[in-house]
Scaffold this motif. Structure first.
Motif, PDB file in Angstrom:
ATOM      1  N   MET A  19      48.136  59.930  26.492  1.00 51.50           N
ATOM      2  CA  MET A  19      46.984  59.035  26.368  1.00 51.50           C
ATOM      3  C   MET A  19      47.436  57.643  25.916  1.00 51.50           C
ATOM      4  O   MET A  19      46.970  56.621  26.440  1.00 51.50           O
ATOM      5  N   ASP A  20      48.352  57.609  24.961  1.00 44.54           N
ATOM      6  CA  ASP A  20      48.828  56.312  24.469  1.00 44.54           C
ATOM      7  C   ASP A  20      49.520  55.507  25.572  1.00 44.54           C
ATOM      8  O   ASP A  20      49.379  54.280  25.636  1.00 44.54           O
ATOM      9  N   GLU A  21      50.263  56.197  26.431  1.00 40.51           N
ATOM     10  CA  GLU A  21      50.933  55.482  27.529  1.00 40.51           C
ATOM     11  C   GLU A  21      49.899  54.825  28.449  1.00 40.51           C
ATOM     12  O   GLU A  21      50.045  53.669  28.848  1.00 40.51           O
ATOM     13  N   THR A  22      48.848  55.572  28.754  1.00 36.66           N
ATOM     14  CA  THR A  22      47.786  55.014  29.601  1.00 36.66           C
ATOM     15  C   THR A  22      47.083  53.866  28.884  1.00 36.66           C
ATOM     16  O   THR A  22      46.762  52.833  29.489  1.00 36.66           O
ATOM     17  N   HIS A  23      46.862  54.027  27.584  1.00 39.90           N
ATOM     18  CA  HIS A  23      46.170  52.981  26.821  1.00 39.90           C
ATOM     19  C   HIS A  23      47.005  51.710  26.718  1.00 39.90           C
ATOM     20  O   HIS A  23      46.467  50.602  26.687  1.00 39.90           O
ATOM     21  N   GLN A  24      48.324  51.867  26.662  1.00 41.43           N
ATOM     22  CA  GLN A  24      49.176  50.670  26.625  1.00 41.43           C
ATOM     23  C   GLN A  24      49.017  49.879  27.921  1.00 41.43           C
ATOM     24  O   GLN A  24      48.995  48.648  27.913  1.00 41.43           O
ATOM     25  N   GLU A  25      48.895  50.597  29.017  1.00 38.62           N
ATOM     26  CA  GLU A  25      48.699  49.920  30.309  1.00 38.62           C
ATOM     27  C   GLU A  25      47.329  49.222  30.330  1.00 38.62           C
ATOM     28  O   GLU A  25      47.205  48.079  30.785  1.00 38.62           O
ATOM     29  N   PHE A  26      46.320  49.913  29.805  1.00 41.86           N
ATOM     30  CA  PHE A  26      44.981  49.305  29.753  1.00 41.86           C
ATOM     31  C   PHE A  26      45.016  48.019  28.938  1.00 41.86           C
ATOM     32  O   PHE A  26      44.475  46.981  29.356  1.00 41.86           O
ATOM     33  N   VAL A  27      45.650  48.088  27.764  1.00 39.07           N
ATOM     34  CA  VAL A  27      45.707  46.921  26.872  1.00 39.07           C
ATOM     35  C   VAL A  27      46.417  45.758  27.564  1.00 39.07           C
ATOM     36  O   VAL A  27      45.967  44.606  27.501  1.00 39.07           O
ATOM     37  N   SER A  28      47.499  46.063  28.255  1.00 35.04           N
ATOM     38  CA  SER A  28      48.259  45.020  28.929  1.00 35.04           C
ATOM     39  C   SER A  28      47.414  44.350  30.040  1.00 35.04           C
ATOM     40  O   SER A  28      47.352  43.116  30.140  1.00 35.04           O
ATOM     41  N   LEU A  48      42.727  45.784  36.693  1.00 34.86           N
ATOM     42  CA  LEU A  48      42.188  46.501  35.531  1.00 34.86           C
ATOM     43  C   LEU A  48      41.212  47.590  35.977  1.00 34.86           C
ATOM     44  O   LEU A  48      41.242  48.718  35.464  1.00 34.86           O
ATOM     45  N   ILE A  49      40.349  47.278  36.953  1.00 38.21           N
ATOM     46  CA  ILE A  49      39.377  48.275  37.423  1.00 38.21           C
ATOM     47  C   ILE A  49      40.107  49.454  38.071  1.00 38.21           C
ATOM     48  O   ILE A  49      39.776  50.621  37.806  1.00 38.21           O
ATOM     49  N   SER A  50      41.118  49.181  38.875  1.00 40.19           N
ATOM     50  CA  SER A  50      41.878  50.273  39.513  1.00 40.19           C
ATOM     51  C   SER A  50      42.520  51.162  38.469  1.00 40.19           C
ATOM     52  O   SER A  50      42.474  52.397  38.570  1.00 40.19           O
ATOM     53  N   HIS A  51      43.111  50.541  37.459  1.00 40.12           N
ATOM     54  CA  HIS A  51      43.704  51.325  36.372  1.00 40.12           C
ATOM     55  C   HIS A  51      42.636  52.161  35.675  1.00 40.12           C
ATOM     56  O   HIS A  51      42.843  53.342  35.373  1.00 40.12           O
ATOM     57  N   THR A  52      41.496  51.540  35.415  1.00 43.75           N
ATOM     58  CA  THR A  52      40.457  52.185  34.611  1.00 43.75           C
ATOM     59  C   THR A  52      39.879  53.405  35.317  1.00 43.75           C
ATOM     60  O   THR A  52      39.559  54.410  34.675  1.00 43.75           O
ATOM     61  N   VAL A  53      39.760  53.340  36.635  1.00 36.06           N
ATOM     62  CA  VAL A  53      39.275  54.496  37.398  1.00 36.06           C
ATOM     63  C   VAL A  53      40.198  55.695  37.148  1.00 36.06           C
ATOM     64  O   VAL A  53      39.753  56.810  36.841  1.00 36.06           O
TER      65      VAL A  53
END
Ligand SMILES: [Fe+2]
Ligand SMILES: [Fe+2]
Length: 142
Positions: A19-28, A48-53
């Motif tokens: 989860m943290d790895e995904t969240h780091q990408e979201f934050v970036s 960001l939207i593509s990542h968020t999906v």
């Protein structure tokens, strides 16, 4: 004076590595919305939207797999923010350019609150299930 740039910190860690790895990408990707290049704002928002999906689908899958009790509440927060991102994207494309900086300013607040509540709860729930499965059996057959 330069405004501080939002970024990853231990304060955002759920201690659940995937989860943290995904969240780091979201934050970036989210922090990149604050870059002062209006011409490429929609490209950065699309990223960001593509990542968020994918990010939200991963958490949705975890919630289904583990029968996470407040899944409906968590899913609803995901649906609302993703819908908001898509609506803002449409309005910016229609020329409402002021919405870009507002979204860039508000999303970090939303994310920090979401991590503090929903994502941390899910991470702790999954960690506790893993701990239960790996605990040594205490009962003995006589
Ligand atoms: Fe998340
Ligand atoms: Fe979440």
């Amino acid at each position: 004076m330069t405004a501080a740039v939002w970024g990853w910190s231990d304060r955002l860690s759920t201690k659940y590595e995937a989860m943290d790895e995904t969240h780091q990408e979201f934050v970036s990707l989210c922090a990149a919305l604050s870059e002062d290049h209006p011409d490429s704002f929609l490209d950065r928002l699309d990223a960001l939207i593509s990542h968020t999906v994918v990010h939200f689908e991963q958490e949705g899958q975890w919630m289904r797999e583990h029968s996470f009790p407040p899944a409906g509440c968590h899913q609803k927060e995901h649906d609302v923010v993703l819908q908001l991102m898509r609506e803002v994207r449409l309005r910016i494309a229609d020329g409402d350019l002021d919405l870009g900086p507002r979204l860039a300013e508000e999303l970090p607040h939303w994310f920090e609150h979401h991590v503090d509540t929903m994502d941390n709860m899910l991470a702790r729930f999954m960690t506790s299930l893993t701990a239960d499965q790996t605990a040594a059996p205490t009962a003995s057959i006589v």
